[in-house]
Design a protein around this motif. Structure first.
Motif, PDB file in Angstrom:
ATOM      1  N   ARG A 146       1.336   9.619  -1.859  1.00  0.00           N
ATOM      2  CA  ARG A 146       0.563   9.869  -0.654  1.00  0.00           C
ATOM      3  C   ARG A 146       0.894   8.792   0.373  1.00  0.00           C
ATOM      4  O   ARG A 146       0.302   7.702   0.354  1.00  0.00           O
ATOM      5  CB  ARG A 146      -0.928   9.857  -0.992  1.00  0.00           C
ATOM      6  N   PRO A 147       1.851   9.067   1.288  1.00  0.00           N
ATOM      7  CA  PRO A 147       2.281   8.041   2.240  1.00  0.00           C
ATOM      8  C   PRO A 147       1.161   7.371   3.034  1.00  0.00           C
ATOM      9  O   PRO A 147       1.238   6.149   3.248  1.00  0.00           O
ATOM     10  CB  PRO A 147       3.258   8.806   3.136  1.00  0.00           C
ATOM     11  N   PRO A 148       0.084   8.083   3.457  1.00  0.00           N
ATOM     12  CA  PRO A 148      -0.964   7.352   4.192  1.00  0.00           C
ATOM     13  C   PRO A 148      -1.602   6.252   3.335  1.00  0.00           C
ATOM     14  O   PRO A 148      -1.838   5.136   3.823  1.00  0.00           O
ATOM     15  CB  PRO A 148      -1.978   8.451   4.547  1.00  0.00           C
ATOM     16  N   SER A 149      -1.867   6.548   2.075  1.00  0.00           N
ATOM     17  CA  SER A 149      -2.456   5.529   1.194  1.00  0.00           C
ATOM     18  C   SER A 149      -1.444   4.434   0.866  1.00  0.00           C
ATOM     19  O   SER A 149      -1.790   3.246   0.782  1.00  0.00           O
ATOM     20  CB  SER A 149      -2.940   6.171  -0.106  1.00  0.00           C
ATOM     21  N   MET A 150      -0.176   4.834   0.712  1.00  0.00           N
ATOM     22  CA  MET A 150       0.847   3.838   0.393  1.00  0.00           C
ATOM     23  C   MET A 150       1.018   2.852   1.550  1.00  0.00           C
ATOM     24  O   MET A 150       1.255   1.657   1.324  1.00  0.00           O
ATOM     25  CB  MET A 150       2.151   4.564   0.056  1.00  0.00           C
ATOM     26  N   ALA A 151       0.832   3.335   2.782  1.00  0.00           N
ATOM     27  CA  ALA A 151       0.924   2.429   3.939  1.00  0.00           C
ATOM     28  C   ALA A 151      -0.210   1.407   3.908  1.00  0.00           C
ATOM     29  O   ALA A 151      -0.007   0.221   4.216  1.00  0.00           O
ATOM     30  CB  ALA A 151       0.885   3.239   5.235  1.00  0.00           C
ATOM     31  N   VAL A 152      -1.406   1.843   3.521  1.00  0.00           N
ATOM     32  CA  VAL A 152      -2.547   0.917   3.415  1.00  0.00           C
ATOM     33  C   VAL A 152      -2.263  -0.136   2.340  1.00  0.00           C
ATOM     34  O   VAL A 152      -2.523  -1.338   2.527  1.00  0.00           O
ATOM     35  CB  VAL A 152      -3.842   1.702   3.093  1.00  0.00           C
ATOM     36  N   ALA A 156      -1.669  -4.319   2.724  1.00  0.00           N
ATOM     37  CA  ALA A 156      -2.539  -5.292   2.047  1.00  0.00           C
ATOM     38  C   ALA A 156      -1.734  -6.357   1.302  1.00  0.00           C
ATOM     39  O   ALA A 156      -2.292  -7.376   0.882  1.00  0.00           O
ATOM     40  CB  ALA A 156      -3.466  -4.571   1.074  1.00  0.00           C
ATOM     41  N   GLU A 157      -0.419  -6.113   1.141  1.00  0.00           N
ATOM     42  CA  GLU A 157       0.467  -7.091   0.506  1.00  0.00           C
ATOM     43  C   GLU A 157      -0.064  -7.592  -0.828  1.00  0.00           C
ATOM     44  O   GLU A 157      -0.139  -8.793  -1.081  1.00  0.00           O
ATOM     45  CB  GLU A 157       0.747  -8.253   1.464  1.00  0.00           C
ATOM     46  N   LEU A 158      -0.483  -6.670  -1.689  1.00  0.00           N
ATOM     47  CA  LEU A 158      -0.852  -7.038  -3.060  1.00  0.00           C
ATOM     48  C   LEU A 158       0.446  -7.379  -3.785  1.00  0.00           C
ATOM     49  O   LEU A 158       1.407  -6.630  -3.718  1.00  0.00           O
ATOM     50  CB  LEU A 158      -1.523  -5.871  -3.771  1.00  0.00           C
ATOM     51  N   ASP A 175     -14.915   2.292  -2.247  1.00  0.00           N
ATOM     52  CA  ASP A 175     -15.429   2.561  -0.905  1.00  0.00           C
ATOM     53  C   ASP A 175     -14.856   1.606   0.146  1.00  0.00           C
ATOM     54  O   ASP A 175     -15.335   1.565   1.272  1.00  0.00           O
ATOM     55  CB  ASP A 175     -16.966   2.567  -0.890  1.00  0.00           C
ATOM     56  N   THR A 176     -13.832   0.835  -0.208  1.00  0.00           N
ATOM     57  CA  THR A 176     -13.096   0.057   0.792  1.00  0.00           C
ATOM     58  C   THR A 176     -11.778   0.780   1.081  1.00  0.00           C
ATOM     59  O   THR A 176     -11.299   1.559   0.244  1.00  0.00           O
ATOM     60  CB  THR A 176     -12.774  -1.366   0.289  1.00  0.00           C
ATOM     61  N   PRO A 177     -11.165   0.537   2.242  1.00  0.00           N
ATOM     62  CA  PRO A 177      -9.891   1.223   2.532  1.00  0.00           C
ATOM     63  C   PRO A 177      -8.817   0.962   1.485  1.00  0.00           C
ATOM     64  O   PRO A 177      -8.136   1.898   1.033  1.00  0.00           O
ATOM     65  CB  PRO A 177      -9.502   0.654   3.907  1.00  0.00           C
ATOM     66  N   GLU A 183      -7.000   4.152  -5.334  1.00  0.00           N
ATOM     67  CA  GLU A 183      -7.551   5.228  -6.160  1.00  0.00           C
ATOM     68  C   GLU A 183      -6.748   6.517  -5.972  1.00  0.00           C
ATOM     69  O   GLU A 183      -6.464   7.236  -6.927  1.00  0.00           O
ATOM     70  CB  GLU A 183      -9.022   5.441  -5.806  1.00  0.00           C
ATOM     71  N   GLU A 184      -6.353   6.792  -4.723  1.00  0.00           N
ATOM     72  CA  GLU A 184      -5.604   8.018  -4.477  1.00  0.00           C
ATOM     73  C   GLU A 184      -4.235   7.983  -5.170  1.00  0.00           C
ATOM     74  O   GLU A 184      -3.806   8.965  -5.800  1.00  0.00           O
ATOM     75  CB  GLU A 184      -5.440   8.234  -2.971  1.00  0.00           C
ATOM     76  N   VAL A 185      -3.548   6.857  -5.066  1.00  0.00           N
ATOM     77  CA  VAL A 185      -2.204   6.748  -5.662  1.00  0.00           C
ATOM     78  C   VAL A 185      -2.270   6.729  -7.191  1.00  0.00           C
ATOM     79  O   VAL A 185      -1.432   7.341  -7.862  1.00  0.00           O
ATOM     80  CB  VAL A 185      -1.507   5.486  -5.106  1.00  0.00           C
ATOM     81  N   LEU A 186      -3.287   6.054  -7.747  1.00  0.00           N
ATOM     82  CA  LEU A 186      -3.359   5.868  -9.203  1.00  0.00           C
ATOM     83  C   LEU A 186      -4.169   6.938  -9.915  1.00  0.00           C
ATOM     84  O   LEU A 186      -4.011   7.132 -11.119  1.00  0.00           O
ATOM     85  CB  LEU A 186      -3.966   4.496  -9.528  1.00  0.00           C
TER      86      LEU A 186
END
Ligand SMILES: [Mn+2]
Length: 314
Positions: A146-152, A156-158, A175-177, A183-186
């Motif tokens: 999901r590219p939108p979530s992957m961009a977030v 965040a540079e984890l 409930d945080t961005p 959660e969406e990716v995993l």
């Protein structure tokens, strides 16, 4: 390099060794290798099966020897949180030690009992794993590309530093961005049925959240067509239409092939689309452990799935 993508192992070391052998890998000096191929693991190495520690040792050994790569699954993500104190309230862990959370992790805790140094070391390795990867025109992720979530997540540079759970504890709050993106990716994309509608899960509990086909889901389709999971789930989803207001989810037909695990499928392995395939066929519930043999082709084929049976555990 050609590669073999291997689905959620969930502590089933014997099935994993059978599958690697069938794929042409051999164990020499304690490390599994193939002379001309790379193994790529989809995450969820642990929990449910009897030998999580043995699976992690095997896979980590392959990764460190350069014969495999591995992405993080939601079970490794949860394990990191379970074993990390919350820097905001140090008497708590980032994943609370509730009965339910402990039950989900119990087989892993058992397999590491008396091996606390190995657990610490393997948790540090989990923290170093990527959330997804691209390999020579192939995309690999545990649940959803999901590219939108992957961009977030990228912003965040984890990582690559291994202390990201302590420095970014909100990564574990959905409930945080950043928490929602992870959660969406995993864990995949879930939509909620409208207006109090629900279906009964396998234990008879009412559920209103449906895991959906993130590569092809949109308003106007029926819930039983956008849902994704085992046949027992598909059988109980309503045949009413998804209302307007839900987003249109798609994965472009011309994009590189994407492989993922996570969804506890059953039946005969086959791609979901010409460039989309889930490989998780529920080895820890008596299903098969599945791999996909990929030699660079842009179109995925049911012929290239390789399966070995798991063992049913009580
Ligand atoms: Mn999973």
């Amino acid at each position: 390099m050609s590669c073999d993508i291997i689905a959620d192992v969930h502590g089933e070391r014997e099935a994993l060794e059978c599958l690697l052998y069938k794929l042409g890998y051999r164990c020499r000096a304690g490390t599994w290798r193939h002379p001309g191929r790379l193994a790529i693991f989809l995450g969820d190495l642990i929990d449910r099966g009897p030998d999580a520690r043995g699976v992690v040792r095997l896979v980590r050994g392959m990764v460190e020897a350069g014969s495999a790569r591995c992405v993080l699954g939601n079970h490794e993500f949860n394990a990191i949180a379970y074993h990390t104190r919350d820097p905001r309230q140090p008497e708590q862990h980032l994943r609370p030690h509730t009965e339910r959370n402990t039950d989900q992790h119990a087989d892993t805790l058992t397999s590491y009992a008396g091996h606390e140094a190995a657990l610490e070391s393997d948790l540090a390795w989990f923290r170093s794993l990527p959330f997804w990867l691209e390999h020579e025109g192939l995309r690999v992720v545990h649940a959803a590309w999901r590219p939108p979530s992957m961009a977030v997540i990228e912003a965040a540079e984890l990582g690559p530093s291994e202390d990201w759970p302590e420095t970014t504890p909100e990564a574990f709050d959905s409930d945080t961005p950043i928490g929602a993106a992870l959660e969406e990716v995993l864990k995949g994309v879930e939509w909620t049925l409208p207006d109090g509608m629900h279906f009964s899960d396998k234990d008879g509990n009412p559920r209103s959240a449906v895991r959906v086909r993130w590569w092809d889901a949109r308003p106007g389709l029926r819930w039983c067509d956008v849902g994704f999971g085992p046949s027992s789930l598909m059988a109980v989803l309503p045949d009413s239409r998804v209302p307007a207001g839900q987003p249109e989810l798609s994965y472009p037909a011309e994009a590189p092939p994407v492989l993922f695990g996570h969804y506890w499928l059953d039946g005969r392995p086959a791609p979901q689309a010409c460039n989309v395939a889930c490989l998780d066929y529920s080895v820890a519930r008596g299903g098969d452990l599945v791999a996909y043999r990929w030699d660079g082709e842009p179109m995925l084929s049911a012929e290239d799935f390789v399966a070995v049976p798991g063992e049913a555990h009580a």
